[in-house]
Design an enzyme around this catalytic site. Structure first.
Site, short mmCIF file in Angstrom:
data_model
loop_
_atom_site.label_atom_id
_atom_site.label_comp_id
_atom_site.label_asym_id
_atom_site.label_seq_id
_atom_site.Cartn_x
_atom_site.Cartn_y
_atom_site.Cartn_z
N LYS A 147 -3.69 25.00 -16.29
CA LYS A 147 -4.33 25.43 -15.04
C LYS A 147 -5.76 24.88 -14.93
CE LYS A 147 -1.55 29.64 -14.75
NZ LYS A 147 -1.56 31.12 -14.55
N TYR A 171 5.07 30.08 -6.55
CA TYR A 171 4.71 31.49 -6.73
C TYR A 171 5.34 32.37 -5.63
CZ TYR A 171 1.31 30.46 -10.48
OH TYR A 171 0.70 30.09 -11.66
N ASN A 177 -6.06 32.09 -17.02
CA ASN A 177 -5.38 32.32 -18.30
C ASN A 177 -4.75 31.03 -18.86
OD1 ASN A 177 -3.28 32.06 -16.54
ND2 ASN A 177 -2.38 34.08 -16.90
N HIS A 235 0.52 28.10 -17.30
CA HIS A 235 1.77 28.66 -16.78
C HIS A 235 2.89 28.16 -17.69
CE1 HIS A 235 5.16 29.58 -14.15
NE2 HIS A 235 5.62 28.39 -14.51
N GLU A 244 12.06 25.09 -12.13
CA GLU A 244 10.67 24.61 -12.12
C GLU A 244 10.53 23.15 -12.59
OE1 GLU A 244 8.27 28.83 -12.66
OE2 GLU A 244 8.44 27.51 -14.39
N1 UDP Z 1 -2.30 36.69 -11.86
C1 UDP Z 1 -3.48 37.15 -11.31
N2 UDP Z 1 -3.69 38.51 -11.25
C2 UDP Z 1 -2.78 39.41 -11.72
C3 UDP Z 1 -1.57 38.94 -12.26
C4 UDP Z 1 -1.36 37.56 -12.32
O1 UDP Z 1 -4.32 36.37 -10.88
O2 UDP Z 1 -3.03 40.62 -11.66
C5 UDP Z 1 -2.05 35.24 -11.92
C6 UDP Z 1 -2.15 34.66 -13.34
O3 UDP Z 1 -2.78 33.38 -13.29
C7 UDP Z 1 -0.70 34.58 -13.76
C8 UDP Z 1 -0.02 34.21 -12.43
O4 UDP Z 1 -0.74 34.96 -11.45
O5 UDP Z 1 -0.49 33.64 -14.78
C9 UDP Z 1 1.45 34.57 -12.37
O6 UDP Z 1 1.61 35.93 -12.70
P1 UDP Z 1 2.77 36.43 -13.67
O7 UDP Z 1 2.80 37.91 -13.61
O8 UDP Z 1 4.03 35.69 -13.32
O9 UDP Z 1 2.23 36.00 -15.11
P2 UDP Z 1 2.71 34.90 -16.16
O10 UDP Z 1 4.19 34.73 -16.01
O11 UDP Z 1 1.93 33.63 -15.84
O12 UDP Z 1 2.30 35.47 -17.49
MG MG Z 2 5.39 34.54 -14.33
#
Ligand code: UDP
Ligand code: MG
Length: 140
Positions: free
Chosen positions: A11, A52, A115, A118, A129
């Protein structure tokens, strides 16, 4: 165990902090995992709404899209036995602040949005994907 492929996106926080090599090194240095594809590109609104889609009604969606467009990102396909779950484990939980040391997010992430990475969350998701971002001829 099956040989799987999984999609990762490094990211904007990762790219801006020049940590792409550090993250790719962790996968390359893991026994049985290898890079099957690699590219750098800027994401746009259309592709983010697709990628997303399952988060489009979440309160964080707008800010997430803005963040994901803020710089180019690095896409890679990682291949190996049980690669989908192993890569997710190496990333750690979504919120970098909750992620244990030794995980990519725990060591290199800032918070729940920035974080670092992805990673596809299942084999089924990876199968959607990977072709979203890579042509067959770009995978080796
Ligand atoms: N994210 C965010 N706020 C939140 C939860 C998620 O900005 O409260 C962002 C974060 O970058 C995350 C992405 O949205 O990686 C997708 O969320 P997901 O719950 O799918 O997490 P992941 O699968 O990436 O762990
Ligand atoms: Mg996810």
């Amino acid at each position: 165990m099956a040989i799987e492929r999984t999609l990762i996106i490094l990211k904007p926080d990762c790219v801006k902090k020049k940590l792409a090599g550090e993250v790719l090194k962790r996968f390359e240095q893991t026994e049985g995992l290898r890079i099957a594809g690699l590219k750098m590109k800027k994401l746009n609104k259309k592709i983010l709404e697709e990628h997303y889609a399952h988060h489009k009604d979440k309160p964080f969606f707008k800010a997430l899209c803005k963040f994901m467009k803020s710089s180019p990102v690095v896409f890679s396909v990682i291949e190996g036995e049980n690669a989908v779950a192993r890569v997710r484990d190496m990333c750690g939980p979504t919120d970098s602040k909750q992620a244990p040391k030794g995980t990519i997010r725990g060591d290199l992430g800032e918070d729940v949005q920035m974080n670092v990475i992805h990673a596809s969350d299942s084999v089924e998701t990876a199968n959607v994907e990977i072709p979203r971002f890579f042509k067959k001829s770009e995978l080796f």
